[in-house]
Design a protein around this motif. Structure first.
Motif, short mmCIF file in Angstrom:
data_model
loop_
_atom_site.label_atom_id
_atom_site.label_comp_id
_atom_site.label_asym_id
_atom_site.label_seq_id
_atom_site.Cartn_x
_atom_site.Cartn_y
_atom_site.Cartn_z
N SER A 6 -3.74 2.02 -4.41
CA SER A 6 -4.85 2.81 -3.84
C SER A 6 -5.79 1.93 -3.02
O SER A 6 -6.52 2.41 -2.18
N ARG B 215 0.83 -1.20 0.00
CA ARG B 215 0.00 0.00 0.00
C ARG B 215 0.86 1.26 0.00
O ARG B 215 0.56 2.24 -0.66
N TYR B 216 1.96 1.21 0.75
CA TYR B 216 2.92 2.32 0.81
C TYR B 216 4.32 1.77 0.68
O TYR B 216 4.61 0.66 1.15
N ALA C 65 -5.86 -1.83 -0.82
CA ALA C 65 -5.08 -2.96 -0.31
C ALA C 65 -5.45 -4.23 -1.06
O ALA C 65 -6.63 -4.48 -1.31
#
Length: 164
Positions: free
Chosen positions: A161, A134-135, A163
């Protein structure tokens, strides 16, 4: 009376020479970069990740890097090796790495208004595991040919954007 009239006329002529309001600033003179330019500071900008192969999972992003010598106001050109690492959030092992040196690094330089900027289109190889984080975090390391090192980080870059 003649002396008073002369003073009034001279006073009104001189008063017309005074400019009201802000005056244009003189542009600072900036000479060439130091001959012994160093890589003291990196400025790393990362664009949003994109899906260029149509599988709905991002794998490509643009990275721009300015190299600064603390003694000089504008970005500088310095020979060395620039390496990027892509990390999952809170991981110490890179998901992917890219390295540029010599001619490959010089080909990534474009001349912007403020000076040289290194611009890279970094892509996770098609045969690599897709990044499903996700990040992510991007680290940029630069090592000069003389062994001086500088680094910059972009943490918590939104990758997916949703999960998965």
């Amino acid at each position: 009376v003649v002396a008073a009239l002369t003073c009034l006329i001279l006073g009104s002529v001189c008063a017309g020479c005074v400019a009201d309001g802000p005056q244009p600033r003189r542009k600072p003179h900036i000479g060439p970069q130091p001959r012994d330019a160093q890589a003291d500071v990196l400025l790393l900008n990362i664009g949003p990740p994109t899906d260029s192969d149509g599988d709905t999972i991002p794998e490509t992003f643009i990275a721009s890097v300015h190299i600064f010598d603390e003694r000089y106001q504008l970005p500088v050109r310095v020979a060395g090796t620039m390496t990027f690492h892509l990390f999952a959030q809170n991981s110490e092992t890179p998901i992917q790495s890219w390295s540029y040196e010599g001619r490959d690094l010089q080909q990534q330089i474009i001349q912007a208004r403020v000076g040289p900027v290194h611009r890279f289109r970094l892509q996770v190889p098609i045969d690599a595991e897709p990044v499903r984080e996700r990040y992510v975090t991007v680290q940029c390391l630069f090592e000069t040919d003389k062994g001086q090192r500088a680094q910059a980080w972009h943490r918590d870059l939104p990758w997916l954007s949703v999960a998965r």
